[in-house]
Design a protein around this motif. Structure first.
Motif, PDB file in Angstrom:
ATOM      1  N   MET A 273      26.577  82.202  27.244  1.00 47.62           N
ATOM      2  CA  MET A 273      26.544  81.748  28.563  1.00 47.62           C
ATOM      3  C   MET A 273      25.476  81.589  29.003  1.00 47.62           C
ATOM      4  O   MET A 273      25.614  82.664  29.958  1.00 47.62           O
ATOM      5  N   ALA A 274      24.570  81.450  29.676  1.00 49.57           N
ATOM      6  CA  ALA A 274      23.403  81.415  30.570  1.00 49.57           C
ATOM      7  C   ALA A 274      22.362  80.531  30.983  1.00 49.57           C
ATOM      8  O   ALA A 274      22.497  79.625  29.609  1.00 49.57           O
ATOM      9  N   THR A 275      21.830  80.941  32.323  1.00 50.47           N
ATOM     10  CA  THR A 275      20.844  79.141  31.990  1.00 50.47           C
ATOM     11  C   THR A 275      19.467  79.901  31.635  1.00 50.47           C
ATOM     12  O   THR A 275      19.038  81.066  31.225  1.00 50.47           O
ATOM     13  N   PHE A 276      18.932  78.902  30.989  1.00 49.64           N
ATOM     14  CA  PHE A 276      17.181  79.699  29.716  1.00 49.64           C
ATOM     15  C   PHE A 276      16.569  80.047  31.090  1.00 49.64           C
ATOM     16  O   PHE A 276      15.574  81.334  30.668  1.00 49.64           O
ATOM     17  N   GLU A 277      16.449  79.806  32.817  1.00 45.69           N
ATOM     18  CA  GLU A 277      15.425  80.467  33.639  1.00 45.69           C
ATOM     19  C   GLU A 277      15.831  82.153  33.397  1.00 45.69           C
ATOM     20  O   GLU A 277      14.741  82.765  33.625  1.00 45.69           O
ATOM     21  N   SER A 278      16.932  82.212  33.384  1.00 42.95           N
ATOM     22  CA  SER A 278      17.648  84.116  33.604  1.00 42.95           C
ATOM     23  C   SER A 278      16.840  84.565  32.127  1.00 42.95           C
ATOM     24  O   SER A 278      16.842  85.961  32.207  1.00 42.95           O
ATOM     25  N   LEU A 279      16.639  84.385  30.828  1.00 43.10           N
ATOM     26  CA  LEU A 279      15.953  84.640  29.874  1.00 43.10           C
ATOM     27  C   LEU A 279      15.077  84.884  29.862  1.00 43.10           C
ATOM     28  O   LEU A 279      14.016  85.889  29.008  1.00 43.10           O
ATOM     29  N   LEU A 280      13.964  84.315  30.699  1.00 42.75           N
ATOM     30  CA  LEU A 280      12.868  84.343  30.893  1.00 42.75           C
ATOM     31  C   LEU A 280      11.735  85.997  32.004  1.00 42.75           C
ATOM     32  O   LEU A 280      12.928  85.709  33.307  1.00 42.75           O
ATOM     33  N   PRO A 281      11.197  86.601  32.458  1.00 42.60           N
ATOM     34  CA  PRO A 281      10.315  86.958  30.565  1.00 42.60           C
ATOM     35  C   PRO A 281      11.907  88.055  29.446  1.00 42.60           C
ATOM     36  O   PRO A 281      11.115  87.782  28.001  1.00 42.60           O
ATOM     37  N   ALA A 282      12.204  88.764  30.003  1.00 40.96           N
ATOM     38  CA  ALA A 282      12.897  90.274  29.571  1.00 40.96           C
ATOM     39  C   ALA A 282      13.702  89.793  27.846  1.00 40.96           C
ATOM     40  O   ALA A 282      13.718  90.377  27.657  1.00 40.96           O
ATOM     41  N   TYR A 283      14.300  88.423  28.170  1.00 40.57           N
ATOM     42  CA  TYR A 283      15.645  87.960  27.802  1.00 40.57           C
ATOM     43  C   TYR A 283      15.032  87.643  26.465  1.00 40.57           C
ATOM     44  O   TYR A 283      16.405  87.583  25.371  1.00 40.57           O
ATOM     45  N   LEU A 284      13.549  86.730  26.246  1.00 39.84           N
ATOM     46  CA  LEU A 284      13.595  86.022  24.985  1.00 39.84           C
ATOM     47  C   LEU A 284      13.976  86.189  23.925  1.00 39.84           C
ATOM     48  O   LEU A 284      14.535  86.178  23.053  1.00 39.84           O
ATOM     49  N   ASP A 285      13.733  87.433  23.227  1.00 35.40           N
ATOM     50  CA  ASP A 285      13.105  88.513  21.808  1.00 35.40           C
ATOM     51  C   ASP A 285      14.635  88.927  21.989  1.00 35.40           C
ATOM     52  O   ASP A 285      15.259  89.405  20.786  1.00 35.40           O
ATOM     53  N   ALA A 286      16.059  88.599  23.097  1.00 35.49           N
ATOM     54  CA  ALA A 286      17.648  89.269  22.166  1.00 35.49           C
ATOM     55  C   ALA A 286      17.653  88.026  21.276  1.00 35.49           C
ATOM     56  O   ALA A 286      18.579  88.586  21.528  1.00 35.49           O
ATOM     57  N   GLN A 323      23.998  92.470  26.305  1.00 37.11           N
ATOM     58  CA  GLN A 323      23.282  92.850  26.805  1.00 37.11           C
ATOM     59  C   GLN A 323      22.393  91.657  26.134  1.00 37.11           C
ATOM     60  O   GLN A 323      20.853  91.707  26.738  1.00 37.11           O
ATOM     61  N   LEU A 324      22.647  90.740  26.008  1.00 43.07           N
ATOM     62  CA  LEU A 324      22.019  89.447  25.418  1.00 43.07           C
ATOM     63  C   LEU A 324      22.179  88.294  27.308  1.00 43.07           C
ATOM     64  O   LEU A 324      20.957  87.584  26.611  1.00 43.07           O
ATOM     65  N   PHE A 325      22.469  88.681  27.897  1.00 39.37           N
ATOM     66  CA  PHE A 325      22.405  88.236  28.764  1.00 39.37           C
ATOM     67  C   PHE A 325      22.279  88.811  30.614  1.00 39.37           C
ATOM     68  O   PHE A 325      23.363  89.616  30.757  1.00 39.37           O
ATOM     69  N   PRO A 326      21.561  88.415  31.469  1.00 41.46           N
ATOM     70  CA  PRO A 326      21.528  89.164  32.444  1.00 41.46           C
ATOM     71  C   PRO A 326      23.586  87.958  33.415  1.00 41.46           C
ATOM     72  O   PRO A 326      23.402  87.034  33.028  1.00 41.46           O
ATOM     73  N   GLU A 327      23.612  89.636  33.941  1.00 35.67           N
ATOM     74  CA  GLU A 327      24.444  88.595  34.169  1.00 35.67           C
ATOM     75  C   GLU A 327      23.926  87.716  35.726  1.00 35.67           C
ATOM     76  O   GLU A 327      25.449  86.732  35.842  1.00 35.67           O
ATOM     77  N   SER A 328      23.890  87.378  36.288  1.00 39.73           N
ATOM     78  CA  SER A 328      23.081  86.403  37.536  1.00 39.73           C
ATOM     79  C   SER A 328      22.667  85.477  36.015  1.00 39.73           C
ATOM     80  O   SER A 328      22.839  84.339  37.314  1.00 39.73           O
ATOM     81  N   GLY A 329      22.798  84.615  35.195  1.00 40.31           N
ATOM     82  CA  GLY A 329      22.546  83.711  34.336  1.00 40.31           C
ATOM     83  C   GLY A 329      23.508  83.508  34.300  1.00 40.31           C
ATOM     84  O   GLY A 329      23.426  81.620  34.067  1.00 40.31           O
ATOM     85  N   MET A 330      24.453  84.239  33.702  1.00 35.60           N
ATOM     86  CA  MET A 330      25.894  84.102  33.379  1.00 35.60           C
ATOM     87  C   MET A 330      26.562  83.482  34.206  1.00 35.60           C
ATOM     88  O   MET A 330      26.955  82.205  34.419  1.00 35.60           O
TER      89      MET A 330
END
Length: 396
Positions: A273-286, A323-330
């Motif tokens: 669970m995280a926002t889609f925006e938080s996956l951009l740009p660094a977490y997409l390939d995770a 490692q797959l989601f930034p804390e801010s996005g969670m």
């Protein structure tokens, strides 16, 4: 002078040659609400007819639970394997839980990583050790008073693609991996070889799914909906008290299933669970294609999709150093979830650690399901002191 024959190009969907015909002629899944139908259409979920040929292959009782191996044939592809786990000596109709295995980069196996079996494949044991704190999640849930079905879904385990003769692009990537293994002196197992190929082949599966008007997530949801219907129909299961639980990719499956089927009354999403925006740009390939269905964001952010479910409530568990989601996005997702759902419907908890479904997290999830679905037996207590969440929002 003869011309050398062109080599025969292998099937890109080995074992699933009947998949295109099935999807093209199968009606779409009919959801209970317009909001859920939008999600079903975005994922391209085919209607899943409950299989009539559920077979019990064996049944054993040990360590307080009875485990049965089942199989069934869906409308295409290889036969599905699942395990039903329930408390030994249970009487009456038990609440049911569908235990949804993770992606884990391990498609050689599937739900066997969630079940205590007389003999576990080393790949399943490694998945338990690496992702589930050494525990068999489905078996642990069953000990708390549930009938639990854990099944191999589309492209995993018994439902995996046949890559014994991989398509050429997959074969080229696999050859490169083999070369690296040789340089490092590594002798790969059959599971290592398959998972290396399957990791590359997932792109091919996603392309085929898109061409057919579906998606990897939509096909996985198809298998999960069929398994849910099987669970609801089994003797000794109360079809009015059903839930689901999943970690990582299994957590995404849990969210989607709860939105697509009104049978799900309560569910658990762990480390997904995280926002889609938080996956951009660094977490997409995770992340795999299981999360990143083309166009999904048009329906709303990932946490907003929970509002398309008719479930009575759900628990989301966050790992602060995942490692797959930034804390801010969670944390942003947590705030969105709080704003979308009335008091008592959403429970969120934050745990220390990385992308692992720890014993403490499992106990919290089991207690949540036992309380909300009415399991008569208390959840196992032997892990409760190992760890506690840093913060929990629970309005009940």
């Amino acid at each position: 002078m003869t011309t050398p024959e062109e080599p025969t190009r292998p099937s890109a969907i080995g074992g699933y040659e009947d998949w295109p015909g099935y999807v093209r002629h199968q009606p779409r899944h009919q959801a209970a609400t317009p909001e859920a139908q939008e999600l079903a259409d975005a994922l391209g979920v085919p209607a899943a007819a409950p299989p009539a040929d559920v077979t019990v292959h064996w049944e054993e009782t040990y360590d307080g639970v009875t485990t049965s191996q089942l199989s069934w044939q869906l409308g295409f592809g290889p036969r599905s394997t699942g395990w039903l786990v329930r408390p030994d000596g249970a009487s009456g109709a038990l609440p049911g839980v569908l235990a949804l295995h993770c992606h884990g980069g391990n498609k050689f196996g599937g739900a066997d990583r969630l079940v205590e079996l007389p003999q576990s494949h080393p790949a399943a044991a490694a998945a338990r050790a690496g992702h589930y704190d050494g525990q068999a999640l489905a078996t642990e849930v069953a000990r708390a008073g549930f009938a639990v079905l854990a099944h191999d879904t589309f492209a995993w385990g018994s439902r995996r693609f046949d890559l014994s003769v991989p398509p050429w692009r997959t074969a080229a990537a696999l050859d490169a991996r083999k070369s690296l293994w040789r340089e490092d002196g590594v002798v790969p197992t059959d599971a290592d070889l398959y998972n290396a190929a399957a990791g590359i082949h997932e792109d091919t599966v996603a392309k085929a799914a898109g061409l057919l008007g579906t998606s990897l997530a939509g096909m996985v949801a198809h298998d999960d909906l069929a398994a849910l219907d099987i669970l609801a129909s089994l003797p000794g299961v109360n079809p009015e008290r059903l839930g689901c639980i999943g970690f990582s990719g299994g957590g995404g499956r849990s969210l989607a299933l709860a939105a697509l089927s009104p049978r799900i009354k309560n569910y658990v999403v762990t480390c997904m669970m995280a926002t889609f925006e938080s996956l951009l740009p660094a977490y997409l390939d995770a992340h795999s294609w299981l999360l990143q269905t083309p166009g999904l964001w048009k329906l709303g952010d990932w946490p907003e999709l929970t509002a398309r479910s008719e479930a009575e409530g759900f628990l989301v568990q966050f790992a602060l150093t995942d490692q797959l989601f930034p804390e801010s996005g969670m944390r942003e997702a947590h705030l969105i979830l709080e704003s979308l759902h009335p008091p008592g419907a959403y429970t969120g908890s934050f745990w220390p650690g990385g992308h692992v479904f720890t014993a403490g997290m499992q106990n919290e999830a089991i207690r949540y399901l036992a309380r909300t679905l009415g399991a008569e037996s208390p959840a196992t207590q032997h892990h409760l002191t190992l760890s506690t969440p840093i913060g929990t929002e629970d309005h009940r």
